[in-house]
Design an enzyme around this catalytic site. Sequence first.
Site, short mmCIF file in Angstrom:
data_model
loop_
_atom_site.label_atom_id
_atom_site.label_comp_id
_atom_site.label_asym_id
_atom_site.label_seq_id
_atom_site.Cartn_x
_atom_site.Cartn_y
_atom_site.Cartn_z
N VAL A 105 0.86 -1.17 0.00
CA VAL A 105 0.00 0.00 0.00
C VAL A 105 0.90 1.22 0.00
CG1 VAL A 105 -1.80 1.28 1.22
CG2 VAL A 105 -1.79 -1.23 1.30
N CYS A 106 0.55 2.21 -0.81
CA CYS A 106 1.27 3.48 -0.84
C CYS A 106 2.76 3.24 -1.20
CB CYS A 106 1.10 4.18 0.50
SG CYS A 106 1.48 5.94 0.52
N THR A 107 3.68 3.87 -0.48
CA THR A 107 5.10 3.73 -0.80
C THR A 107 5.68 2.39 -0.37
OG1 THR A 107 5.64 4.90 1.26
CG2 THR A 107 5.57 6.20 -0.78
#
Length: 229
Positions: A105-107
Amino acid sequence: MTDSPKPFHIVFLLFDGITQLDFTGPAQFLSRMPGAVVHTAAKSTQPIETDSGFAIVPNCNFVDCPQADLLCVPGGFGTKDVIADAETLQFLRDQAAGAQYITSVCTGSLALGAAGLLEGKRATSHWAYTSLLERFGATFEKARVVKHGNVITAGGVTSGIDFALTVIAEIVGQEFAEAVQLGLEYDPHPPFSSGNPDVASPKLVETLHERGYGAVLKELEEIIPPRSG
């Protein structure tokens, strides 16, 4: 009497500087799957400082962590330390070797990339850092959830919930995923249309870069070398 469902081990990597919703959002949804067992793994079981001003206590360390059926790496400003930590990257490689699903998720996708797990894959990340994916041999795809084989990456923060529902539908079925969505009343109607740089004002995007995203991007560019050749 019916048999209990086979355990499905879900391992979330935790680290200081984590964006807690990257983890707690999908964890809330994935934990509703039959047989789901959620493991929160870190280098030690000392409290992990989140970016929200409170701590999360991991329930296992790298040595004690069971083999994941689904491995998930959340993101956050602490991702830059994960990328530079050989022990954590090796943990991800070891877990990924036996996992059915390798996710982020995300970075968190940048950590997967640093571990060598995005080579030749389509992937996404938080909108401010998608340019870095190519440095790991990945191809950026503009979507909230991108699936390439058994690798599933989600965009920034709240897209982790969409990712979780996508996984639930694949493993248990769409009807069950819809029941989880209804039970948790996931029916977002945000008061503003500014949740994506494609619809937000250019001035707002620029302001966020100036407030910190731009500086973090420069730090990550220094840590992650350009792809040669």
